[in-house]
Motif scaffolding. Sequence first.
Motif: not given
Length: 101
Positions: A41-57
């Motif tokens: 997940r990229r926000r404001h130039g920062q990358s964070q891990p986005l687990p599949l379980r947290d993928l938007h519904t």
Amino acid sequence: MRGGQAHWRRTRDVFPDRFAWYAQLEQDFRDTHGDVAILKRRRHGQSQPLPLRDLHTGSMVAPAPTEPDIERVLHLLGLGERPEDRRRRLRVGSPATARVG
């Protein structure tokens, strides 16, 4: 398997069992190796891990259309063939009325 968020949403919508399997594999890996994920997940130039379980519904894929029974659809729309048209078509196309020259 690699893919972006749209790919994984499509996988979730079309192949829910396969998606659940991958999400569980990813979670098992995360339990062992820390905060890592297939997606980012990229926000404001920062990358964070986005687990599949947290993928938007929110679904991004329309359900696959089923092939309608054309006769039923025509009947429902009132566009079915009239009996006299059918008799005329059968009479014109029958081999008994065909002239051999």
